[in-house]
Design a protein around this motif. Structure first.
Motif, PDB file in Angstrom:
ATOM      1  N   MET A   1       0.840  -1.162   0.000  1.00 27.61           N
ATOM      2  CA  MET A   1       0.000   0.000   0.000  1.00 27.61           C
ATOM      3  C   MET A   1       0.895   1.238   0.000  1.00 27.61           C
ATOM      4  SD  MET A   1      -1.438   0.731   3.805  1.00 27.61           S
ATOM      5  CE  MET A   1      -0.525  -0.696   4.253  1.00 27.61           C
ATOM      6  N   ARG A   2       0.412   2.260  -0.652  1.00 28.99           N
ATOM      7  CA  ARG A   2       1.188   3.494  -0.752  1.00 28.99           C
ATOM      8  C   ARG A   2       0.318   4.664  -0.314  1.00 28.99           C
ATOM      9  NH1 ARG A   2       5.746   5.266  -4.590  1.00 28.99           N
ATOM     10  NH2 ARG A   2       5.497   7.504  -4.601  1.00 28.99           N
ATOM     11  N   LEU A   3       0.906   5.527   0.502  1.00 24.70           N
ATOM     12  CA  LEU A   3       0.256   6.753   0.941  1.00 24.70           C
ATOM     13  C   LEU A   3       1.139   7.926   0.558  1.00 24.70           C
ATOM     14  CD1 LEU A   3      -0.621   5.649   4.593  1.00 24.70           C
ATOM     15  CD2 LEU A   3      -2.240   5.868   2.721  1.00 24.70           C
ATOM     16  N   ASP A   4       0.539   8.988   0.075  1.00 22.04           N
ATOM     17  CA  ASP A   4       1.271  10.213  -0.256  1.00 22.04           C
ATOM     18  C   ASP A   4       0.696  11.344   0.583  1.00 22.04           C
ATOM     19  OD1 ASP A   4       2.755   8.880  -2.184  1.00 22.04           O
ATOM     20  OD2 ASP A   4       1.353   9.368  -3.781  1.00 22.04           O
ATOM     21  N   ILE A   5       1.570  12.022   1.323  1.00 24.82           N
ATOM     22  CA  ILE A   5       1.173  13.118   2.195  1.00 24.82           C
ATOM     23  C   ILE A   5       1.997  14.345   1.818  1.00 24.82           C
ATOM     24  CG2 ILE A   5       1.009  13.927   4.591  1.00 24.82           C
ATOM     25  CD1 ILE A   5      -0.706  11.458   4.053  1.00 24.82           C
ATOM     26  N   THR A   6       1.350  15.494   1.687  1.00 25.01           N
ATOM     27  CA  THR A   6       2.053  16.742   1.422  1.00 25.01           C
ATOM     28  C   THR A   6       2.212  17.502   2.731  1.00 25.01           C
ATOM     29  OG1 THR A   6       1.139  16.859  -0.810  1.00 25.01           O
ATOM     30  CG2 THR A   6       1.991  18.907   0.124  1.00 25.01           C
ATOM     31  N   THR A   7       3.437  17.958   2.987  1.00 28.87           N
ATOM     32  CA  THR A   7       3.682  18.826   4.142  1.00 28.87           C
ATOM     33  C   THR A   7       4.126  20.191   3.633  1.00 28.87           C
ATOM     34  OG1 THR A   7       5.986  18.082   4.407  1.00 28.87           O
ATOM     35  CG2 THR A   7       4.305  16.877   5.645  1.00 28.87           C
ATOM     36  N   HIS A   8       3.801  21.195   4.424  1.00 33.39           N
ATOM     37  CA  HIS A   8       4.102  22.585   4.056  1.00 33.39           C
ATOM     38  C   HIS A   8       5.006  23.186   5.121  1.00 33.39           C
ATOM     39  CE1 HIS A   8       0.991  22.317   0.970  1.00 33.39           C
ATOM     40  NE2 HIS A   8       0.279  21.685   1.882  1.00 33.39           N
ATOM     41  N   GLY A   9       6.238  22.767   5.133  1.00 36.30           N
ATOM     42  CA  GLY A   9       7.205  23.323   6.070  1.00 36.30           C
ATOM     43  C   GLY A   9       7.751  22.276   7.021  1.00 36.30           C
ATOM     44  N   GLU A  10       8.852  22.658   7.620  1.00 31.47           N
ATOM     45  CA  GLU A  10       9.599  21.801   8.529  1.00 31.47           C
ATOM     46  C   GLU A  10       8.723  21.284   9.672  1.00 31.47           C
ATOM     47  OE1 GLU A  10      12.842  23.275  11.707  1.00 31.47           O
ATOM     48  OE2 GLU A  10      13.392  23.626   9.628  1.00 31.47           O
ATOM     49  N   ARG A  11       7.892  22.159  10.249  1.00 27.42           N
ATOM     50  CA  ARG A  11       7.060  21.754  11.385  1.00 27.42           C
ATOM     51  C   ARG A  11       6.100  20.630  11.005  1.00 27.42           C
ATOM     52  NH1 ARG A  11       4.984  27.202  13.875  1.00 27.42           N
ATOM     53  NH2 ARG A  11       3.102  26.188  13.141  1.00 27.42           N
ATOM     54  N   GLU A  12       5.519  20.703   9.823  1.00 31.74           N
ATOM     55  CA  GLU A  12       4.593  19.651   9.402  1.00 31.74           C
ATOM     56  C   GLU A  12       5.320  18.343   9.101  1.00 31.74           C
ATOM     57  OE1 GLU A  12       1.767  20.653   6.362  1.00 31.74           O
ATOM     58  OE2 GLU A  12       1.172  22.502   7.382  1.00 31.74           O
ATOM     59  N   THR A  13       6.522  18.434   8.557  1.00 29.61           N
ATOM     60  CA  THR A  13       7.308  17.221   8.304  1.00 29.61           C
ATOM     61  C   THR A  13       7.660  16.547   9.624  1.00 29.61           C
ATOM     62  OG1 THR A  13       8.184  18.132   6.241  1.00 29.61           O
ATOM     63  CG2 THR A  13       9.437  16.335   7.242  1.00 29.61           C
ATOM     64  N   ILE A  14       8.054  17.332  10.607  1.00 32.53           N
ATOM     65  CA  ILE A  14       8.343  16.798  11.944  1.00 32.53           C
ATOM     66  C   ILE A  14       7.076  16.211  12.554  1.00 32.53           C
ATOM     67  CG2 ILE A  14       9.002  17.446  14.297  1.00 32.53           C
ATOM     68  CD1 ILE A  14      10.972  19.495  12.991  1.00 32.53           C
ATOM     69  N   ALA A  15       5.950  16.904  12.417  1.00 30.38           N
ATOM     70  CA  ALA A  15       4.684  16.430  12.988  1.00 30.38           C
ATOM     71  C   ALA A  15       4.274  15.085  12.397  1.00 30.38           C
ATOM     72  CB  ALA A  15       3.589  17.475  12.783  1.00 30.38           C
ATOM     73  N   LEU A  16       4.458  14.906  11.099  1.00 25.97           N
ATOM     74  CA  LEU A  16       4.127  13.625  10.477  1.00 25.97           C
ATOM     75  C   LEU A  16       5.023  12.523  11.036  1.00 25.97           C
ATOM     76  CD1 LEU A  16       2.534  11.909   8.483  1.00 25.97           C
ATOM     77  CD2 LEU A  16       4.193  12.582   6.719  1.00 25.97           C
ATOM     78  N   GLY A  17       6.304  12.815  11.172  1.00 25.66           N
ATOM     79  CA  GLY A  17       7.217  11.839  11.784  1.00 25.66           C
ATOM     80  C   GLY A  17       6.796  11.493  13.201  1.00 25.66           C
ATOM     81  N   GLU A  18       6.330  12.487  13.940  1.00 25.03           N
ATOM     82  CA  GLU A  18       5.904  12.264  15.325  1.00 25.03           C
ATOM     83  C   GLU A  18       4.708  11.314  15.384  1.00 25.03           C
ATOM     84  OE1 GLU A  18       4.787  14.901  19.285  1.00 25.03           O
ATOM     85  OE2 GLU A  18       5.476  15.904  17.468  1.00 25.03           O
ATOM     86  N   VAL A  19       3.755  11.506  14.495  1.00 24.87           N
ATOM     87  CA  VAL A  19       2.581  10.629  14.420  1.00 24.87           C
ATOM     88  C   VAL A  19       3.021   9.186  14.190  1.00 24.87           C
ATOM     89  CG1 VAL A  19       0.628  10.055  12.901  1.00 24.87           C
ATOM     90  CG2 VAL A  19       0.943  12.398  13.693  1.00 24.87           C
ATOM     91  N   ILE A  20       3.972   8.995  13.306  1.00 25.14           N
ATOM     92  CA  ILE A  20       4.467   7.656  13.004  1.00 25.14           C
ATOM     93  C   ILE A  20       5.249   7.092  14.185  1.00 25.14           C
ATOM     94  CG2 ILE A  20       6.087   6.373  11.524  1.00 25.14           C
ATOM     95  CD1 ILE A  20       5.149   8.290   9.227  1.00 25.14           C
ATOM     96  N   GLY A  21       6.083   7.922  14.798  1.00 26.11           N
ATOM     97  CA  GLY A  21       6.908   7.471  15.922  1.00 26.11           C
ATOM     98  C   GLY A  21       6.108   6.923  17.085  1.00 26.11           C
ATOM     99  N   ARG A  22       4.905   7.402  17.280  1.00 24.93           N
ATOM    100  CA  ARG A  22       4.067   6.957  18.401  1.00 24.93           C
ATOM    101  C   ARG A  22       3.663   5.492  18.310  1.00 24.93           C
ATOM    102  NH1 ARG A  22       0.209  11.586  17.436  1.00 24.93           N
ATOM    103  NH2 ARG A  22       1.421  13.376  18.132  1.00 24.93           N
ATOM    104  N   VAL A  23       3.654   4.929  17.103  1.00 25.13           N
ATOM    105  CA  VAL A  23       3.144   3.564  16.942  1.00 25.13           C
ATOM    106  C   VAL A  23       4.206   2.575  16.454  1.00 25.13           C
ATOM    107  CG1 VAL A  23       0.748   4.291  16.628  1.00 25.13           C
ATOM    108  CG2 VAL A  23       2.236   4.104  14.626  1.00 25.13           C
ATOM    109  N   LEU A  24       5.464   2.951  16.551  1.00 24.33           N
ATOM    110  CA  LEU A  24       6.528   2.048  16.115  1.00 24.33           C
ATOM    111  C   LEU A  24       6.864   1.029  17.201  1.00 24.33           C
ATOM    112  CD1 LEU A  24       8.847   4.551  14.223  1.00 24.33           C
ATOM    113  CD2 LEU A  24       7.205   2.909  13.250  1.00 24.33           C
ATOM    114  N   HIS A  25       7.394  -0.118  16.751  1.00 19.31           N
ATOM    115  CA  HIS A  25       7.708  -1.225  17.637  1.00 19.31           C
ATOM    116  C   HIS A  25       9.138  -1.694  17.398  1.00 19.31           C
ATOM    117  CE1 HIS A  25       3.430  -1.561  18.499  1.00 19.31           C
ATOM    118  NE2 HIS A  25       3.211  -1.514  17.189  1.00 19.31           N
ATOM    119  N   PRO A  26       9.730  -2.387  18.386  1.00 20.64           N
ATOM    120  CA  PRO A  26      11.061  -2.950  18.159  1.00 20.64           C
ATOM    121  C   PRO A  26      11.063  -3.825  16.909  1.00 20.64           C
ATOM    122  CG  PRO A  26      10.455  -3.144  20.468  1.00 20.64           C
ATOM    123  CD  PRO A  26       9.217  -2.671  19.739  1.00 20.64           C
ATOM    124  N   GLY A  27      12.099  -3.684  16.123  1.00 20.71           N
ATOM    125  CA  GLY A  27      12.233  -4.440  14.881  1.00 20.71           C
ATOM    126  C   GLY A  27      11.717  -3.706  13.660  1.00 20.71           C
TER     127      GLY A  27
END
Length: 156
Positions: A1-27
């Motif tokens: 599956m592929r998702l495409d997200i547009t961010t408008h600036g450094e803060r939004e790019t960091i925010a998207l990473g933060e959303v992903i970081g919350r649900v990551l697991h070892p491995g």
């Protein structure tokens, strides 16, 4: 599956990473792709923040690996300066893959060394501040990431 997200600036790019970081697991292994200045390190800063890591996250371009100790450790690799595959063996790269969350900038240099279920994230710079972030999540293990990214996109 592929998702495409547009961010408008450094803060939004960091925010998207933060959303992903919350649900990551070892491995979990995230292979980052993108030109110099695309925002890969900002994205990793967000992942770290989402994982609860509050120390400054910087590019490991010269050190190859930055290790952030936490409940789930974050291993932030940068393959940019590596020339030969044996250098990964010298770093003990394979040993890290199961220990925590592994994020790799310039991962395309050694794609054959990545797990088959790695998430591939490409950041395309489409303007001075705008980025399109392409997420390729080929394994069911990424269902939580998909759900969180879709919720993030719906709210923006």
């Amino acid at each position: 599956m592929r998702l495409d997200i547009t961010t408008h600036g450094e803060r939004e790019t960091i925010a998207l990473g933060e959303v992903i970081g919350r649900v990551l697991h070892p491995g979990d292994v995230l292979a980052l792709h993108g030109d110099l200045g695309a925002g890969k390190t900002h994205f990793v800063q967000g992942i770290a923040r989402g994982m609860g890591i509050m120390e400054p996250v910087v590019s490991p371009t010269f050190t190859i690996l930055n290790y952030y100790e936490h409940d789930i450790p974050l291993q932030h690799f940068d393959f940019y300066r590596l020339e030969e595959e044996y250098e990964l063996d010298d770093l003990g790269f394979d040993d890290y893959l199961s220990q925590g969350v592994t994020v790799i900038e310039w991962s395309e240099k050694f794609l054959e060394r990545l797990p088959e279920d790695a998430a591939h994230i490409t950041i395309d710079k489409t303007g001075p501040e705008e980025r399109i972030i392409h997420l390729s999540l080929v394994d069911p293990r990424w269902a939580d990431v998909k759900k969180e990214v879709e919720a993030y996109a719906a709210g923006h």
